[in-house]
Each structure stands twice: as C-alpha cells, then as structure tokens.
Design an enzyme around this catalytic site. Structure first.
Site, PDB file in Angstrom:
ATOM      1  N   CYS A   6      52.919  38.631   2.079  1.00 14.13           N
ATOM      2  CA  CYS A   6      53.543  38.892   3.383  1.00 14.13           C
ATOM      3  C   CYS A   6      53.071  37.824   4.373  1.00 14.13           C
ATOM      4  CB  CYS A   6      53.131  40.284   3.871  1.00 14.13           C
ATOM      5  SG  CYS A   6      53.404  40.554   5.624  1.00 14.13           S
ATOM      6  N   ASP A  32      55.664  33.892  19.028  1.00 14.80           N
ATOM      7  CA  ASP A  32      56.742  33.757  18.051  1.00 14.80           C
ATOM      8  C   ASP A  32      57.078  32.274  17.889  1.00 14.80           C
ATOM      9  OD1 ASP A  32      59.171  35.880  16.960  1.00 14.80           O
ATOM     10  OD2 ASP A  32      59.579  33.728  16.926  1.00 14.80           O
ATOM     11  N   HIS A  48      49.318  46.657   6.417  1.00 16.04           N
ATOM     12  CA  HIS A  48      50.679  46.305   6.013  1.00 16.04           C
ATOM     13  C   HIS A  48      51.541  47.541   5.787  1.00 16.04           C
ATOM     14  CE1 HIS A  48      53.829  43.829   4.227  1.00 16.04           C
ATOM     15  NE2 HIS A  48      54.001  44.836   3.397  1.00 16.04           N
ATOM     16  N   ASN A  88      62.412  45.695  15.440  1.00 18.52           N
ATOM     17  CA  ASN A  88      63.555  45.668  14.537  1.00 18.52           C
ATOM     18  C   ASN A  88      63.208  46.456  13.275  1.00 18.52           C
ATOM     19  OD1 ASN A  88      65.304  44.110  16.133  1.00 18.52           O
ATOM     20  ND2 ASN A  88      64.264  42.224  15.527  1.00 18.52           N
ATOM     21  N   GLY A  94      68.472  43.145  11.837  1.00 25.40           N
ATOM     22  CA  GLY A  94      68.114  41.739  11.669  1.00 25.40           C
ATOM     23  C   GLY A  94      66.640  41.522  11.379  1.00 25.40           C
ATOM     24  N   THR A  96      63.538  40.393   9.694  1.00 26.12           N
ATOM     25  CA  THR A  96      63.347  39.327   8.700  1.00 26.12           C
ATOM     26  C   THR A  96      61.951  39.344   8.093  1.00 26.12           C
ATOM     27  OG1 THR A  96      62.737  37.764  10.454  1.00 26.12           O
ATOM     28  CG2 THR A  96      65.046  37.770   9.751  1.00 26.12           C
ATOM     29  N   HIS A  99      56.850  43.439   7.851  1.00 25.79           N
ATOM     30  CA  HIS A  99      55.510  43.927   8.233  1.00 25.79           C
ATOM     31  C   HIS A  99      55.695  44.380   9.671  1.00 25.79           C
ATOM     32  CE1 HIS A  99      50.908  43.304   8.432  1.00 25.79           C
ATOM     33  NE2 HIS A  99      51.276  43.739   9.626  1.00 25.79           N
ATOM     34  N   HIS A 101      56.099  44.964  13.337  1.00 25.73           N
ATOM     35  CA  HIS A 101      55.662  44.153  14.473  1.00 25.73           C
ATOM     36  C   HIS A 101      56.473  44.527  15.705  1.00 25.73           C
ATOM     37  CE1 HIS A 101      58.807  42.034  12.252  1.00 25.73           C
ATOM     38  NE2 HIS A 101      59.221  41.554  13.413  1.00 25.73           N
TER      39      HIS A 101
HETATM   40  P1  AMP Z   1      62.083  40.219  12.963  1.00 23.34           P
HETATM   41  O1  AMP Z   1      63.380  39.490  12.890  1.00 23.34           O
HETATM   42  O2  AMP Z   1      62.070  41.380  13.907  1.00 23.34           O
HETATM   43  O3  AMP Z   1      61.588  40.598  11.581  1.00 23.34           O
HETATM   44  O4  AMP Z   1      61.057  39.194  13.599  1.00 23.34           O
HETATM   45  C1  AMP Z   1      60.354  38.263  12.867  1.00 23.34           C
HETATM   46  C2  AMP Z   1      59.914  37.206  13.841  1.00 23.34           C
HETATM   47  O5  AMP Z   1      58.870  36.469  13.253  1.00 23.34           O
HETATM   48  C3  AMP Z   1      61.007  36.189  14.215  1.00 23.34           C
HETATM   49  O6  AMP Z   1      61.235  36.238  15.622  1.00 23.34           O
HETATM   50  C4  AMP Z   1      60.424  34.855  13.757  1.00 23.34           C
HETATM   51  O7  AMP Z   1      60.725  33.802  14.639  1.00 23.34           O
HETATM   52  C5  AMP Z   1      58.941  35.158  13.718  1.00 23.34           C
HETATM   53  N1  AMP Z   1      58.155  34.344  12.808  1.00 23.34           N
HETATM   54  C6  AMP Z   1      58.392  34.105  11.491  1.00 23.34           C
HETATM   55  N2  AMP Z   1      57.424  33.337  10.970  1.00 23.34           N
HETATM   56  C7  AMP Z   1      56.544  33.095  11.964  1.00 23.34           C
HETATM   57  C8  AMP Z   1      55.321  32.364  12.059  1.00 23.34           C
HETATM   58  N3  AMP Z   1      54.795  31.713  11.004  1.00 23.34           N
HETATM   59  N4  AMP Z   1      54.677  32.315  13.247  1.00 23.34           N
HETATM   60  C9  AMP Z   1      55.194  32.959  14.321  1.00 23.34           C
HETATM   61  N5  AMP Z   1      56.329  33.672  14.301  1.00 23.34           N
HETATM   62  C10 AMP Z   1      57.006  33.745  13.136  1.00 23.34           C
END
Ligand code: AMP
Length: 112
Positions: A6, A32, A48, A88, A94, A96, A99, A101
């Site tokens: 993860c 972010d 996690h 989300n 959406g 992505t 984990h 957050h």
């Molecule tokens: P979500 O779409 O709600 O799952 O948000 C995931 C967020 O993680 C997105 O806004 C990405 O831009 C952010 N993200 C992904 N990888 C990283 C990283 N290595 N450092 C900081 N933010 C990240």
C-alpha cells in the site's frame, strides 16, 4: 497494522518520501502530490484499512481522534478561514488509494 503493498503504508513507514506537515503515533498528515486546492493535505491513519465499513474498534478510535485533531492541523497550514474534508469511498467516488484517508482542502474559496 500496515500493509506491504500500500502506497500510504509505505509513506507511513518512510519507504516513500512525502511532504509531512504533522505526525504522531496515530496519524500522519502530508501534502497531496496533485493538489486540487491551494492547500491540499491528506490525513492518514497509521493502520491499514480501506473503507469506513471496515473500521474495527481500534480504527474507529483513530478516526475519531483524527477528526478532532484536524482543525488544529488545518489552521496551522493555511486553512484559517475554513476548509473542506473529503473521504472518498470506493470506485464511484473515484477512490484511488485504498487506505482510508481524509482530504483537507482549503487556503482559498472552494467551488462546490
Ligand atoms: P483518493 O482518490 O481519495 O483515493 O485520493 C488519493 C490521493 O492520493 C490523490 O489525491 C493523489 O493525488 C494522492 N497521492 C497519491 N500518491 C501520493 C503520494 N506519493 N504523495 C502524496 N499524495 C499522493
């Protein structure tokens, strides 16, 4: 418990760099990488789990702790005139990174 595959667990473990703004034994807050507002922080639990429905006793306590800690962290990072929290949940939202957050968005007037 953290997972080996993860990206946010790797950030928590320090295996992937991040722009940290706050850390304690229960949560980590970092910027972010693709900000959607002038201030865009991510608050992640140091355990996690993917979705709210998966939260057990310990993770529920951490979630509650995070919600009460976020106002102070948001204000210290440029969100002194308000901010938006987003969690989300699943594909239609959406999500992505699976984990749990909390997005903290602010530093400007946000369109809905
Ligand atoms: P979500 O779409 O709600 O799952 O948000 C995931 C967020 O993680 C997105 O806004 C990405 O831009 C952010 N993200 C992904 N990888 C990283 C990283 N290595 N450092 C900081 N933010 C990240």
């Amino acid at each position: 418990m953290l997972s080996n595959d993860c990206i946010f667990c790797k950030i928590i473990k320090g295996e992937i760099p991040s722009a940290k703004v706050y850390e304690d034994d229960k949560m980590l807050v970092f910027r972010d990488i693709e900000p959607k507002a002038k201030v865009h922080l991510l608050a992640v639990a140091k355990t996690h789990f993917k979705l709210l429905e998966e939260a057990d006793g310990n993770s529920k306590d951490i979630l509650s702790y995070m919600l009460f800690k976020i106002p102070e962290i948001a204000k210290q990072n440029g969100c002194d005139n308000g901010y938006r929290l987003i969690i989300n949940q699943g594909d239609d939202a959406g999500q992505t990174v699976f984990h749990l957050h909390i997005h903290i968005l602010g530093g400007e007037n946000l369109p809905w």
